[in-house]
Design a protein around this motif. Structure first.
Motif, PDB file in Angstrom:
ATOM      1  N   GLN A 107       2.673  55.949  36.375  1.00 28.45           N
ATOM      2  CA  GLN A 107       3.053  55.454  37.690  1.00 28.45           C
ATOM      3  C   GLN A 107       2.177  56.029  38.803  1.00 28.45           C
ATOM      4  O   GLN A 107       1.750  55.300  39.704  1.00 28.45           O
ATOM      5  CB  GLN A 107       4.528  55.786  37.957  1.00 28.45           C
ATOM      6  CG  GLN A 107       5.101  55.133  39.214  1.00 28.45           C
ATOM      7  CD  GLN A 107       5.442  53.661  39.001  1.00 28.45           C
ATOM      8  OE1 GLN A 107       5.231  53.105  37.922  1.00 28.45           O
ATOM      9  NE2 GLN A 107       5.959  53.026  40.027  1.00 28.45           N
ATOM     10  N   CYS A 150      -1.173  54.305  38.874  1.00 24.65           N
ATOM     11  CA  CYS A 150      -1.084  52.964  39.447  1.00 24.65           C
ATOM     12  C   CYS A 150      -0.991  53.027  40.967  1.00 24.65           C
ATOM     13  O   CYS A 150      -1.651  52.267  41.679  1.00 24.65           O
ATOM     14  CB  CYS A 150       0.121  52.230  38.865  1.00 24.65           C
ATOM     15  SG  CYS A 150       0.252  50.510  39.390  1.00 24.65           S
ATOM     16  N   TYR A 180      -3.900  51.352  43.605  1.00 33.03           N
ATOM     17  CA  TYR A 180      -3.626  50.351  44.628  1.00 33.03           C
ATOM     18  C   TYR A 180      -3.640  50.915  46.040  1.00 33.03           C
ATOM     19  O   TYR A 180      -3.813  50.163  47.007  1.00 33.03           O
ATOM     20  CB  TYR A 180      -2.301  49.637  44.323  1.00 33.03           C
ATOM     21  CG  TYR A 180      -2.516  48.492  43.360  1.00 33.03           C
ATOM     22  CD1 TYR A 180      -3.377  47.457  43.686  1.00 33.03           C
ATOM     23  CD2 TYR A 180      -1.876  48.448  42.132  1.00 33.03           C
ATOM     24  CE1 TYR A 180      -3.600  46.409  42.819  1.00 33.03           C
ATOM     25  CE2 TYR A 180      -2.089  47.401  41.244  1.00 33.03           C
ATOM     26  CZ  TYR A 180      -2.963  46.378  41.602  1.00 33.03           C
ATOM     27  OH  TYR A 180      -3.191  45.341  40.733  1.00 33.03           O
ATOM     28  N   VAL A 217       2.693  50.572  45.730  1.00 30.94           N
ATOM     29  CA  VAL A 217       3.505  50.382  44.533  1.00 30.94           C
ATOM     30  C   VAL A 217       4.706  51.314  44.631  1.00 30.94           C
ATOM     31  O   VAL A 217       4.553  52.522  44.823  1.00 30.94           O
ATOM     32  CB  VAL A 217       2.705  50.692  43.259  1.00 30.94           C
ATOM     33  CG1 VAL A 217       3.591  50.574  42.024  1.00 30.94           C
ATOM     34  CG2 VAL A 217       1.502  49.755  43.149  1.00 30.94           C
ATOM     35  N   GLN A 243       8.959  49.383  40.829  1.00 32.08           N
ATOM     36  CA  GLN A 243       7.967  48.569  40.144  1.00 32.08           C
ATOM     37  C   GLN A 243       7.336  49.378  39.017  1.00 32.08           C
ATOM     38  O   GLN A 243       7.330  50.612  39.049  1.00 32.08           O
ATOM     39  CB  GLN A 243       6.890  48.101  41.137  1.00 32.08           C
ATOM     40  CG  GLN A 243       7.439  47.174  42.209  1.00 32.08           C
ATOM     41  CD  GLN A 243       6.485  46.976  43.366  1.00 32.08           C
ATOM     42  OE1 GLN A 243       5.763  47.886  43.763  1.00 32.08           O
ATOM     43  NE2 GLN A 243       6.484  45.769  43.922  1.00 32.08           N
ATOM     44  N   CYS A 259       3.818  49.299  36.243  1.00 25.03           N
ATOM     45  CA  CYS A 259       2.489  48.711  36.102  1.00 25.03           C
ATOM     46  C   CYS A 259       2.047  48.633  34.648  1.00 25.03           C
ATOM     47  O   CYS A 259       2.272  49.561  33.871  1.00 25.03           O
ATOM     48  CB  CYS A 259       1.462  49.541  36.866  1.00 25.03           C
ATOM     49  SG  CYS A 259       1.842  49.755  38.615  1.00 25.03           S
ATOM     50  N   SER A 313      -0.621  41.165  41.142  1.00 22.52           N
ATOM     51  CA  SER A 313      -1.789  41.986  40.830  1.00 22.52           C
ATOM     52  C   SER A 313      -2.844  41.730  41.891  1.00 22.52           C
ATOM     53  O   SER A 313      -2.703  40.839  42.740  1.00 22.52           O
ATOM     54  CB  SER A 313      -2.353  41.652  39.435  1.00 22.52           C
ATOM     55  OG  SER A 313      -2.905  40.349  39.437  1.00 22.52           O
ATOM     56  N   SER A 354      -1.488  45.211  36.566  1.00 28.59           N
ATOM     57  CA  SER A 354      -0.567  44.169  37.000  1.00 28.59           C
ATOM     58  C   SER A 354       0.787  44.826  37.214  1.00 28.59           C
ATOM     59  O   SER A 354       1.188  45.711  36.467  1.00 28.59           O
ATOM     60  CB  SER A 354      -0.448  43.063  35.956  1.00 28.59           C
ATOM     61  OG  SER A 354      -1.652  42.318  35.881  1.00 28.59           O
ATOM     62  N   VAL A 355       1.488  44.380  38.225  1.00 34.45           N
ATOM     63  CA  VAL A 355       2.717  45.043  38.658  1.00 34.45           C
ATOM     64  C   VAL A 355       3.930  44.177  38.317  1.00 34.45           C
ATOM     65  O   VAL A 355       3.937  42.971  38.584  1.00 34.45           O
ATOM     66  CB  VAL A 355       2.673  45.337  40.165  1.00 34.45           C
ATOM     67  CG1 VAL A 355       3.944  46.064  40.616  1.00 34.45           C
ATOM     68  CG2 VAL A 355       1.434  46.172  40.505  1.00 34.45           C
TER      69      VAL A 355
END
Length: 255
Positions: free
Chosen positions: A175, A178, A182, A189, A193, A195, A227, A237-238
């Motif tokens: 996490q 991710c 981003y 994020v 959520q 990823c 994404s 991709s989330v």
């Protein structure tokens, strides 16, 4: 550019899954364990959400009256233009068409941030639960996913009519990693959520698979959301983390 549910669905090698979910499960809940699920069991839990009889998103069967999808899939459409096709893993053969009786989007869903990207839909007439229309299993509130589990993503995406539903094996990013990736694009994020990453993936086609599920064992742990364009190696991709919305789902549907 933030793109909703653009996931690589073809030509991806199987990968292991390692998820970091910090919220501990309620007492007595167990971590998921590895189990191979037959395709027909996975595919029969899915329905095609359609706009004027054209596939637009995926949805998962909660019970005979309710299905679950992404809020982005219904937020821009009139309910009268939407329907679902259930009971077939193809878009042109078999199955039954059902209208929508009620649409409930998460009240805090944002198209701008894609947070709280979840909705439940009441269908009419009710679904006949059988071998072609199976109910999904939901995670417990805050349920953990064991590291190195195998995850499976299924969906039609923007398949040509007649194409069968597909599945791929994917890995889930750490996490914090991710969030870091981003943050460089000024996207946020959240903890609600999760990823997925395709560490050695290549893209043959990109499919819009919003609302379709991510399975660990036979439990739906995520819903495809967004994404940064068409995913390639290193671009996550989330997914909406379903365990974060377990109480909300129950409040709306009783499931």
């Amino acid at each position: 550019m933030l793109s909703y549910a653009l996931l690589t669905v073809l030509a991806v090698a199987g990968a292991s899954l390692a998820s970091v979910v910090r919220t501990p499960p309620p007492p007595g809940e167990k971590h998921a364990s590895n189990r191979v699920i037959p395709d027909d069991e996975l595919f029969s839990t899915q329905v095609s959400l359609q706009y004027r009889r054209h596939h637009t998103c995926g949805a998962s069967i909660l019970n005979s009256e309710w299905v679950m999808t992404g809020a982005q899939c219904v937020g821009s459409f009139s309910m009268s233009d939407l329907s679902i096709l259930a009971g077939s893993d193809r878009l042109d053969i078999g199955g039954s068409v059902h209208q929508l009786k009620r649409v409930i989007m998460h009240p805090d869903f944002s198209f701008l941030t894609a947070r709280n990207d979840i909705a439940v839909l009441q269908v009419s007439p009710p679904l006949s639960i059988d071998e072609t229309r199976r109910v999904i299993k939901l995670p417990g509130r805050g349920q953990l996913i064991a590291t190195n589990s195998t995850a499976t993503f299924v969906g039609w995406g923007q398949s040509m009519v007649g194409d069968k539903m597909k599945k791929i094996s994917v890995s889930v990013m750490d996490q914090e990693q991710c969030v870091k990736v981003y943050s460089e694009f000024f996207y946020r994020v959240s903890d609600s959520q999760v990823c997925i990453n395709i560490p050695e993936g290549r893209k043959d086609k990109c499919y819009g698979d919003a609302g379709h599920p991510l399975f660990v064992d036979d439990v739906v742990v995520g819903l495809a959301s967004w994404s940064d364009g068409c995913p390639v190696s290193g671009t996550p991709s989330v997914f909406t983390r379903v365990s974060s919305y377990r109480s909300w789902i129950k409040e709306q549907t009783g499931v």
